[in-house]
Design an enzyme around this catalytic site. Sequence first.
Site, PDB file in Angstrom:
ATOM      1  N   ALA A  96      -8.992   3.994  -0.916  1.00  0.00           N
ATOM      2  CA  ALA A  96      -9.340   5.274  -0.307  1.00  0.00           C
ATOM      3  C   ALA A  96      -9.815   6.215  -0.891  1.00  0.00           C
ATOM      4  O   ALA A  96      -9.469   6.610  -2.177  1.00  0.00           O
ATOM      5  CB  ALA A  96      -8.107   5.876   0.379  1.00  0.00           C
ATOM      6  N   GLN A  97     -11.144   6.763  -0.591  1.00  0.00           N
ATOM      7  CA  GLN A  97     -11.954   7.632  -1.500  1.00  0.00           C
ATOM      8  C   GLN A  97     -11.869   9.055  -1.115  1.00  0.00           C
ATOM      9  O   GLN A  97     -11.847  10.132  -1.830  1.00  0.00           O
ATOM     10  CB  GLN A  97     -13.239   7.442  -1.328  1.00  0.00           C
ATOM     11  CG  GLN A  97     -13.657   6.170  -2.081  1.00  0.00           C
ATOM     12  CD  GLN A  97     -14.950   5.574  -2.104  1.00  0.00           C
ATOM     13  OE1 GLN A  97     -16.015   6.498  -1.822  1.00  0.00           O
ATOM     14  NE2 GLN A  97     -15.448   4.425  -2.340  1.00  0.00           N
ATOM     15  N   GLY A  98     -11.318   9.316   0.018  1.00  0.00           N
ATOM     16  CA  GLY A  98     -10.859  10.686   0.918  1.00  0.00           C
ATOM     17  C   GLY A  98      -9.426  10.835   0.095  1.00  0.00           C
ATOM     18  O   GLY A  98      -8.978  10.317  -0.798  1.00  0.00           O
ATOM     19  N   ALA A 136       2.052   3.039   2.339  1.00  0.00           N
ATOM     20  CA  ALA A 136       3.050   2.981   3.276  1.00  0.00           C
ATOM     21  C   ALA A 136       4.257   2.336   2.857  1.00  0.00           C
ATOM     22  O   ALA A 136       5.621   2.694   2.969  1.00  0.00           O
ATOM     23  CB  ALA A 136       2.566   2.758   4.737  1.00  0.00           C
ATOM     24  N   GLY A 172       0.885  -1.156   0.167  1.00  0.00           N
ATOM     25  CA  GLY A 172      -0.061  -0.082  -0.044  1.00  0.00           C
ATOM     26  C   GLY A 172       0.940   1.051   0.128  1.00  0.00           C
ATOM     27  O   GLY A 172       2.085   1.115  -0.116  1.00  0.00           O
ATOM     28  N   SER A 203      -4.924   9.641   6.661  1.00  0.00           N
ATOM     29  CA  SER A 203      -4.466   8.252   6.847  1.00  0.00           C
ATOM     30  C   SER A 203      -3.667   7.954   5.542  1.00  0.00           C
ATOM     31  O   SER A 203      -2.297   7.326   5.956  1.00  0.00           O
ATOM     32  CB  SER A 203      -5.412   7.139   6.924  1.00  0.00           C
ATOM     33  OG  SER A 203      -6.252   7.294   5.947  1.00  0.00           O
ATOM     34  N   LEU A 204      -3.886   8.758   4.426  1.00  0.00           N
ATOM     35  CA  LEU A 204      -2.983   8.485   3.147  1.00  0.00           C
ATOM     36  C   LEU A 204      -1.757   9.031   3.647  1.00  0.00           C
ATOM     37  O   LEU A 204      -0.567   8.994   3.328  1.00  0.00           O
ATOM     38  CB  LEU A 204      -3.650   8.900   1.955  1.00  0.00           C
ATOM     39  CG  LEU A 204      -4.752   7.852   1.623  1.00  0.00           C
ATOM     40  CD1 LEU A 204      -5.344   8.518   0.363  1.00  0.00           C
ATOM     41  CD2 LEU A 204      -4.097   6.707   0.923  1.00  0.00           C
ATOM     42  N   SER A 213      -5.300   1.178   0.681  1.00  0.00           N
ATOM     43  CA  SER A 213      -4.811   2.315   0.179  1.00  0.00           C
ATOM     44  C   SER A 213      -5.575   2.688  -1.203  1.00  0.00           C
ATOM     45  O   SER A 213      -5.834   3.786  -1.368  1.00  0.00           O
ATOM     46  CB  SER A 213      -3.370   2.526  -0.008  1.00  0.00           C
ATOM     47  OG  SER A 213      -2.659   2.194   1.044  1.00  0.00           O
ATOM     48  N   ARG A 238     -17.642  11.459  12.652  1.00  0.00           N
ATOM     49  CA  ARG A 238     -17.880  10.247  11.821  1.00  0.00           C
ATOM     50  C   ARG A 238     -18.364   9.014  12.956  1.00  0.00           C
ATOM     51  O   ARG A 238     -19.458   8.460  12.764  1.00  0.00           O
ATOM     52  CB  ARG A 238     -16.569   9.670  11.427  1.00  0.00           C
ATOM     53  CG  ARG A 238     -16.628   8.617  10.445  1.00  0.00           C
ATOM     54  CD  ARG A 238     -15.311   8.465   9.699  1.00  0.00           C
ATOM     55  NE  ARG A 238     -15.182   9.114   8.650  1.00  0.00           N
ATOM     56  CZ  ARG A 238     -14.044   9.173   7.837  1.00  0.00           C
ATOM     57  NH1 ARG A 238     -13.099   8.162   8.169  1.00  0.00           N
ATOM     58  NH2 ARG A 238     -13.842  10.073   6.817  1.00  0.00           N
TER      59      ARG A 238
HETATM   60  C1  SIN Z   1     -14.407   8.991   3.264  1.00  0.00           C
HETATM   61  O1  SIN Z   1     -14.218   9.513   2.073  1.00  0.00           O
HETATM   62  O2  SIN Z   1     -15.270   9.217   3.772  1.00  0.00           O
HETATM   63  C2  SIN Z   1     -13.473   8.564   3.847  1.00  0.00           C
HETATM   64  C3  SIN Z   1     -12.365   9.258   3.940  1.00  0.00           C
HETATM   65  C4  SIN Z   1     -11.160   8.798   4.943  1.00  0.00           C
HETATM   66  O3  SIN Z   1     -11.404   7.636   5.720  1.00  0.00           O
HETATM   67  O4  SIN Z   1     -10.357   9.409   5.188  1.00  0.00           O
END
Ligand code: SIN
Length: 477
Positions: free
Chosen positions: A45-47, A15, A13, A372-373, A42, A276
């Site tokens: 990941a959408q954020g 890291a 991923g 996190s990323l 990873s 969240r």
């Molecule tokens: C999300 O896009 O809802 C998750 C993003 C994240 O976990 O930082």
Amino acid sequence: MRADAPVLIVGAGVAGLATALAAAPRPVRLLCRTHDGVGSASALAQGGIAAAIDPADHPAAHARDTLVAGAHHNDATAVRWLTDEAPRTVAWLVAQGVAFDREEDGALRLGREGGHGVPRIVHAGGDATGAAMVQALRAQAQRASHIQWRGGVDVEALLWRDGRVVGLRTRDERGREEIHDAARVVLATGGIGSLFARTSNPPGADGAGLALGLAAGAAARDLEFVQFHPTALDLPHRQSLPLVTEALRGAGARLRDARGHPVMDGVHPLGDLAPRDVVARRVWQACQEGGVWLDATTVTDWPYRFPTVLAACLEHGIDPRKAPIPVTPAAHFHMGGLSIDLDGDTAVPGLHAVGEVACNGVHGANRLASNSLLEGVACGRQLGARLATLPWAARGQGAMRWIERGPSLDSGTLAMLRQLMWSAAGPQRDAATLREALRQCGLWHGWQTRLAEALLLAALRRTESLGAHCRRDALAA
Ligand code: SIN
């Protein structure tokens, strides 16, 4: 380090990839379960990546938001370091070829997500940031002459000699074993979502690296803190579920119950954009009372802003532009892990950890969105650069010993364990249920059970609610 052995990095991923790239010119062998390096959390990941890039923003403000999200359980030094490092991390990723979304004038487009006081999130491909990063870093790693890939292998034991980890043993899909000498071993194996019946993580996020590190004597930290995402696509009979990004609620989508009533009304002043953990607990409760849907029919520009969610919904016969999306909470991110210092060292000589498998305390009791990323890449670069300059150790002469991860549970028992973890250690917990889950775990033998027991014990010992760890018995007291 030993002159003839590579640094072994387990996990591909962000890291693991960042560590491998930054370790140049040290020889690195990157070990992963899939052949092409796909399958990491990873890549799903959408954020995006949070960084104080805007001239009106400041790393200190990013640090403040991180501490608030983490319920001030964070290591403040780690938070300061990470938020200071964030703009440099984004610049490094751009140099590696990550094509972040930009404004018409060429400036990085900055979005805002839950818990951030200002817009400071960079994305790539709308909701496909993780995939874009993994693709760019993997391409760099495949070109790098100091990195050797070894795909299709699972790490099942660490080799111990003269008081340190000096290698490991892998097994491939055909059952063939291979022994790898190591100058150092880096665990970059990701999280533990796969221990739960519902998760946004890929199946490989099963905690195998964490279990191995614990078996080697590395200390655990904050294991009880698991972040549950409020909205994964609710697909019956599936464990690993597509994420339905929080950014949709930022774009106006609303959570509704079976009668169409907004489920967050009266729960929190920020409504659908409440923290969240608050939303996850409410959705968890409403799911038990008849189900929850995310009404995103007013959201526009789907193919550009949310191509990943759109594709996942369409694949399952739901057109989110026309109909509400059925959602469920899902285990999403593990704040706890193998205890490391800011250099990425565990207490076990020769063993390092980076990314979600590790815990330096930066996320506290609840990770801030899009940190996190950032952590994976920033800590990976830091650890890799250090591995590149550490002195080489002489080959040991002592007796060798294997530290085994241990046998896996059979698939039926694993399914029962996941259900047990979901009901006992999910978004709401209490002492009686945690105790009963521990008793049940004692009847099953496998490395997943030992890991589950460690988490359940940590959750039992923390008798107060804090961040993502919610003890309903504490709330009632
Ligand atoms: C999300 O896009 O809802 C998750 C993003 C994240 O976990 O930082």
